[in-house]
Design a protein around this motif. Structure first.
Motif, mmCIF file in Angstrom:
data_model
loop_
_atom_site.group_PDB
_atom_site.id
_atom_site.type_symbol
_atom_site.label_atom_id
_atom_site.label_comp_id
_atom_site.label_asym_id
_atom_site.label_seq_id
_atom_site.Cartn_x
_atom_site.Cartn_y
_atom_site.Cartn_z
ATOM 1 N N GLN A 114 0.837 -1.112 -0.210
ATOM 2 C CA GLN A 114 -0.023 -0.080 0.044
ATOM 3 C C GLN A 114 0.867 1.369 0.028
ATOM 4 N N SER A 118 -5.260 6.614 -4.878
ATOM 5 C CA SER A 118 -6.080 5.666 -4.683
ATOM 6 C C SER A 118 -6.995 5.164 -5.840
ATOM 7 N N GLN A 175 -4.756 6.174 7.140
ATOM 8 C CA GLN A 175 -3.763 5.193 6.722
ATOM 9 C C GLN A 175 -3.760 4.183 7.853
ATOM 10 N N PHE A 182 -6.752 11.870 -2.123
ATOM 11 C CA PHE A 182 -5.883 10.450 -2.152
ATOM 12 C C PHE A 182 -6.058 10.013 -3.525
ATOM 13 N N ASN A 187 -2.352 6.368 1.569
ATOM 14 C CA ASN A 187 -3.247 6.127 0.650
ATOM 15 C C ASN A 187 -4.526 5.036 1.040
ATOM 16 N N ILE A 188 -5.539 5.229 0.487
ATOM 17 C CA ILE A 188 -6.525 4.111 0.604
ATOM 18 C C ILE A 188 -6.174 3.308 -0.485
ATOM 19 N N PRO A 189 -6.162 1.958 -0.454
ATOM 20 C CA PRO A 189 -5.755 1.233 -1.684
ATOM 21 C C PRO A 189 -6.895 0.910 -2.791
#
Length: 185
Positions: free
Chosen positions: A3, A137, A101, A134, A7-9
């Motif tokens: 990851q 993402s 995160q 983000f 970030n948000i995956p």
């Protein structure tokens, strides 16, 4: 897959009743993926005026409390992660990204997963700002035939009745939500 820091995956976005919950549950059933119940995190951040930064400690506290409230009944693992984060960090000012995160990393650890995603249909209303905050993402956007969404609205929220006022009010709502989908969808 690792990851990227902060970030948000992946984000699942789409109007309510469009299949976001079904897709989230399917993805969550994979042993390497973890998708918590609807967190409403971006709604809370926007209401607090903290889309990118917690400028006041009180906003952070309100944010954590709101996340816990949304999750406590539907996702005890996610709620316990929020409670632990709040306990470990009772006060915070600064960027929202590391906190988001940290939530994801701890949620993954408790679920023994490698990657996590965020799914809350109302976040579609915030898609432009979420993309800025983000940018790395990936977003999975779900667009369902508006007639099917309207039918699902009536079945879920109007006892299956298709009264004119209900149909017109919700057709306008669906049209408004569709306006938030990026043009390339």
């Amino acid at each position: 897959m690792t990851q990227p820091a902060g970030n948000i995956p992946f984000l699942l976005l789409g109007p309510g009743r469009s299949g976001t919950t079904l897709l989230a549950r399917i993805l969550d059933s994979h042993p390497d993926l973890a998708v918590p119940s609807e967190t409403w995190m971006f709604d809370a951040l926007f209401r607090l005026g903290a889309a990118k930064v917690f400028a006041r400690r009180s906003h952070y506290v309100l944010f954590m409390n709101e996340l816990w409230e949304h999750l406590q009944h539907d996702d005890v693992v996610a709620a316990s992660v929020i409670a632990q984060l709040a306990k470990d960090r009772p006060a915070y000012t600064g960027s929202v990204r590391p906190l988001v995160q940290a939530f994801g990393e701890q949620y993954c650890a408790r679920r023994h997963a490698r990657m996590w995603g965020e799914k809350t249909p109302s976040h579609l209303l915030r898609v432009a700002t979420i993309q800025k905050s983000f940018a790395d993402s990936p977003m999975i956007l779900i667009a369902r035939d508006p007639r099917d969404v309207l039918t699902s609205y009536a079945e879920a929220w109007n006892q299956g009745r298709y009264e004119d006022a209900f149909i017109m009010r919700n057709a306008l709502r669906i049209k408004r939500l569709a306006g938030y989908l990026p043009e390339n969808v």
